[in-house]
Design a protein around this motif. Structure first.
Motif, PDB file in Angstrom:
ATOM      1  N   THR A  18     -11.497-115.951 -25.926  1.00 17.61           N
ATOM      2  CA  THR A  18     -10.252-115.839 -25.159  1.00 17.61           C
ATOM      3  C   THR A  18     -10.535-115.828 -23.665  1.00 17.61           C
ATOM      4  N   HIS A  64     -10.614-119.242 -22.438  1.00 21.65           N
ATOM      5  CA  HIS A  64      -9.309-119.839 -22.162  1.00 21.65           C
ATOM      6  C   HIS A  64      -8.909-119.575 -20.725  1.00 21.65           C
ATOM      7  N   LYS A 107      -9.765-122.964 -17.880  1.00 18.17           N
ATOM      8  CA  LYS A 107      -8.628-123.797 -17.518  1.00 18.17           C
ATOM      9  C   LYS A 107      -7.909-123.345 -16.268  1.00 18.17           C
ATOM     10  N   GLY A 108      -7.765-122.028 -16.089  1.00 21.16           N
ATOM     11  CA  GLY A 108      -7.147-121.551 -14.862  1.00 21.16           C
ATOM     12  C   GLY A 108      -7.923-122.010 -13.645  1.00 21.16           C
ATOM     13  N   PRO A 157      -4.210-125.363 -21.323  1.00 20.41           N
ATOM     14  CA  PRO A 157      -4.624-123.993 -21.576  1.00 20.41           C
ATOM     15  C   PRO A 157      -4.060-123.483 -22.878  1.00 20.41           C
ATOM     16  N   GLY A 158      -4.797-122.567 -23.497  1.00 25.26           N
ATOM     17  CA  GLY A 158      -4.382-122.049 -24.774  1.00 25.26           C
ATOM     18  C   GLY A 158      -5.114-122.695 -25.921  1.00 25.26           C
ATOM     19  N   THR A 159      -5.687-123.874 -25.705  1.00 25.34           N
ATOM     20  CA  THR A 159      -6.405-124.521 -26.795  1.00 25.34           C
ATOM     21  C   THR A 159      -7.748-125.032 -26.279  1.00 25.34           C
ATOM     22  N   ALA A 171      -7.072-121.656 -30.739  1.00 19.13           N
ATOM     23  CA  ALA A 171      -5.781-121.549 -30.059  1.00 19.13           C
ATOM     24  C   ALA A 171      -5.524-120.104 -29.687  1.00 19.13           C
ATOM     25  N   LEU A 172      -4.913-119.925 -28.527  1.00 21.39           N
ATOM     26  CA  LEU A 172      -4.752-118.578 -27.993  1.00 21.39           C
ATOM     27  C   LEU A 172      -3.542-117.883 -28.581  1.00 21.39           C
TER      28      LEU A 172
END
Lengths: 101, 161, 110, 159
Positions: C33, C36, C40-41, D118-120, D134-135
Motif C-alpha cells: 500500500t 501505491h 504514483k503520487g 493510482p490504486g492499482t 488494488a488498493l
C-alpha cells in the motif's frame, strides 16, 4: 519569483526528510527501497527548481536528468537483487539450485 | 519431467517483459546522453568521468534487464579491454604531445602549432580529447568491475549471483 | 501574467500531490500500500511541477534557448513518466517473489 | 531504413540537449549518434521490417496520453482522499485480470497504464493474466470495467 521557488524547494526538502523517516525506520528492506526511490523523484524536481533559483537552468537540468537516470537504475538493480535472492531476510538465502519453489 | 517444469518456471521468474521493453526503449537515449555529457564537458557540468559513468550505467542496465550474455554480444571482454587501454593512450598521448612540443604535461595551449586553430580553441580541443580518453577508460573499467562482481569473477551469467 | 498564474497553480498542485504521497508513505500499513502512495503520487507531482516550470520558463518570450530549456524539462518529465511505473512494478514483483504477505483488512479487525 | 530512423530520432535529441548550432558541435553529434545507432539500433526497433502502421499507431498513442493523464489525475485525487481521511478506509487485495491483448508493446503499455493509475499496481504478467494489487474496491471495479483495455487495444488495432 525566485524567492517563491526557494520556498517550494525548502518545503520539498522537508518532505524529503519525512520520507527519510520511512527509509530509516521501514520494517522491511523493500520499504527502504521505496523511500529512497521517492526521495530520488523529489530530488529531481528540487534540482530543476534550483536551476531556476540560480538562473542556470541549462546546467542544473543536466544534473537533474542524470539523477533521474541513476535513480531508476538503482531501483531496478535493488529489485532484481531481491528477486533473484527470493528472500528479504538477511542470512536466509535460498540459492537457485535448491530453491525455485 | 518434473525438473523441466521447475526449470521453465524459474526462467519465467526472471523474465520480465515490462522491464525488458522499457529498458530497450530508453537505453539508446541513456547512451546518447552519456556521450553528450562527455562532449560538452567544457561548457556544462560533467566531463569524462561523469559521462563514462552514465555510459557504463547504460550497459549495467542492459545486464539487469537481460543478462550478461546479451550484453557481451554488444561489448565483448576483448573490446572492453581495448577501449580501456585506448582511453589511457589517448590521455597520455595528448599529454606527451604537449611535452614534445615544448610545454608542460597537458599544457594544451601549445597544441596550436599543429592544430589549425588559435591557442584558445586548441586548448578546448585538447580538453575534449583528454575527456574522450577518460570517458572510455572509466566506462570500460566500470563495466569490467561490475561484470566481475556480478558473476563472482567468472564473467559467465549474472543470474548466478 | 496569466501564464505565470497557470504555472504557479501547476506547481502548487504538484506539491500537493507530493505531500499526499509522503503522507501515504508514512501512514499506510504495509509495503504494497505504501507503494501505491509513493509510486504514483510522486509521478504525478513531478509531472505537474515540471510542466509548471516549463511553462514559467516561457513567460519571457519565445527565444530559441527558452524553448530548448522547456523541451528539456518536458523530456525529464517524460522520462519520469516512463521510468517510475516500471520501477514501481519491479519492486512490487520483488515483494511477491520474496513472498511478502499483503496486508488485509480482516486481519486488522480481529 | 531502420538505421536512418533511429539516427534521426537520436539526432533530434542531440540537438535538443546540445543547444549549440555551430559546425563543431553538430559534427560531434553526428559521430555520437552514429556510434549509438551502431551499438544499439536493434534495441530501439526490434521488428525486422517496418510497416506504415507505426505512424498510425503513434498518432493514436499521442491521442491516448491526454485521456490517461486525465484518468491519472482523477484517481490520484481518489487516493489522496484515502490518504487524508482519518480512518483510512482501504481494502487492499490482489485481483486477477484476464487480458485479450497479444503483442508485447500493447501488454507493456497496458501494464504501465495500470501502474500509473493510482490504486492499482501490476504485480506480474503470467500467460496473459495480470496480477493486479488494488488498493480499494472502487479502483478494482474501475479496472474490471475494461475501458482502459479497450482504449489500448484500439491503439494497436487488436480485437
Amino acid at each position: 519569483m525566485e524567492n517563491y521557488f526557494l520556498y517550494i524547494a525548502i518545503f520539498m526538502c522537508v518532505l524529503v526528510l519525512l520520507a527519510l523517516y520511512r527509509g530509516a525506520a521501514g520494517p522491511t528492506v523493500l520499504d527502504r527501497i521505496i523511500a529512497i526511490s521517492a526521495i530520488g523523484t523529489k530530488t529531481t524536481v528540487i534540482l530543476a527548481l534550483m536551476g531556476f533559483i540560480y538562473r542556470r537552468s541549462d546546467m542544473f537540468l543536466d544534473i537533474s536528468l542524470a539523477y533521474a537516470i541513476l535513480n531508476f537504475i538503482a531501483t531496478i538493480a535493488a529489485a532484481k537483487f531481491f528477486r533473484s535472492r527470493k528472500s528479504i531476510n538477511p542470512g536466509e538465502r535460498c540459492s537457485i539450485d535448491e530453491g525455485g519453489k | 519431467m518434473h525438473d523441466a517444469a521447475k526449470e521453465s518456471k524459474m526462467i519465467r521468474d526472471f523474465e520480465n517483459i515490462i522491464i525488458k521493453t522499457v529498458c530497450r526503449a530508453i537505453i539508446p537515449f541513456i547512451q546518447l546522453y552519456g556521450l553528450y555529457v562527455i562532449a560538452h564537458g567544457h561548457y556544462s557540468p560533467g566531463g569524462g568521468f561523469q559521462g563514462g559513468c552514465i555510459l557504463a550505467a547504460s550497459f549495467i542496465l542492459m545486464v539487469l534487464a537481460y543478462d550478461i550474455k546479451e550484453m557481451k554480444k554488444r561489448m565483448s571482454e576483448k573490446i572492453n579491454t581495448i577501449l580501456c587501454s585506448t582511453g589511457v593512450i589517448i590521455y597520455t598521448g595528448i599529454g606527451l604531445l604537449c611535452v614534445i612540443l615544448g610545454a608542460n604535461f597537458l599544457d594544451y595551449g601549445i597544441l596550436e602549432i599543429i592544430l589549425p586553430a588559435d591557442a584558445e580553441h586548441s586548448r578546448s580541443l585538447g580538453i575534449l580529447g583528454v575527456e574522450i580518453g577518460v570517458g572510455f577508460t572509466v566506462m570500460a573499467v566500470m563495466v569490467s568491475i561490475f561484470l566481475n562482481i556480478a558473476s563472482a569473477g567468472e564473467h559467465e551469467d549474472g543470474e548466478q549471483g | 501574467m496569466i501564464v505565470i498564474t497557470i504555472a504557479v497553480a501547476l506547481i502548487v498542485a504538484g506539491t500537493f500531490f507530493f505531500v499526499t504521497a509522503t503522507l501515504g508513505l508514512l501512514r499506510f500499513p504495509d509495503f504494497y500500500t505504501r507503494m501505491h502512495a509513493a509510486g504514483k503520487g510522486d509521478t504525478l507531482g513531478a509531472l505537474l511541477s515540471l510542466a509548471g516550470l516549463a511553462l514559467y520558463n516561457l513567460n519571457n518570450g519565445f527565444s530559441v534557448e527558452a524553448i530548448l530549456i522547456s523541451m528539456k524539462i518536458l523530456i525529464i518529465a517524460l522520462f519520469i513518466f516512463i521510468a517510475n511505473p516500471t520501477a514501481t512494478h519491479a519492486i512490487t514483483k520483488a515483494g511477491l517473489v520474496c513472498s511478502v504477505k499483503p496486508w488485509e483488512k480482516k486481519e486488522s479487525s480481529k | 531504413m531502420k538505421y536512418v530512423i533511429v539516427f534521426l530520432v537520436l539526432y533530434l535529441h542531440w540537438i535538443l540537449w546540445s543547444g549549440k548550432f555551430d559546425v563543431f558541435h553538430l559534427s560531434l553529434g553526428v559521430i555520437s549518434c552514429a556510434l549509438v545507432t551502431f551499438m544499439s539500433h536493434n534495441l530501439y526497433i526490434q521488428s525486422e521490417k517496418l510497416s506504415p502502421r507505426i505512424i498510425k499507431e503513434s498518432f493514436r498513442f499521442i491521442k491516448y496520453v491526454p485521456w490517461l493523464l486525465y484518468q491519472i489525475i482523477l484517481s490520484n485525487i481518489h487516493v489522496a482522499s484515502l490518504v487524508l481521511s482519518p480512518g483510512m478506509p482501504i481494502d487492499p487485495k490482489i485481483i486477477r485480470y484476464k487480458t485479450k491483448l497479444k503483442s508485447e508493446l500493447s501488454l507493456v503499455t497496458f501494464a504501465n497504464s495500470i501502474t500509473l493509475t493510482p490504486g492499482t499496481i501490476t504485480a506480474d504478467i503470467v500467460d496473459g493474466e495480470y496480477y493486479v494489487h488494488a488498493l480499494s474496491k472502487k479502483v478494482a471495479d474501475d479496472l474490471m470495467a475494461g475501458e482502459m483495455e479497450d482504449k489500448v487495444a484500439q491503439i494497436f488495432e487488436e480485437d
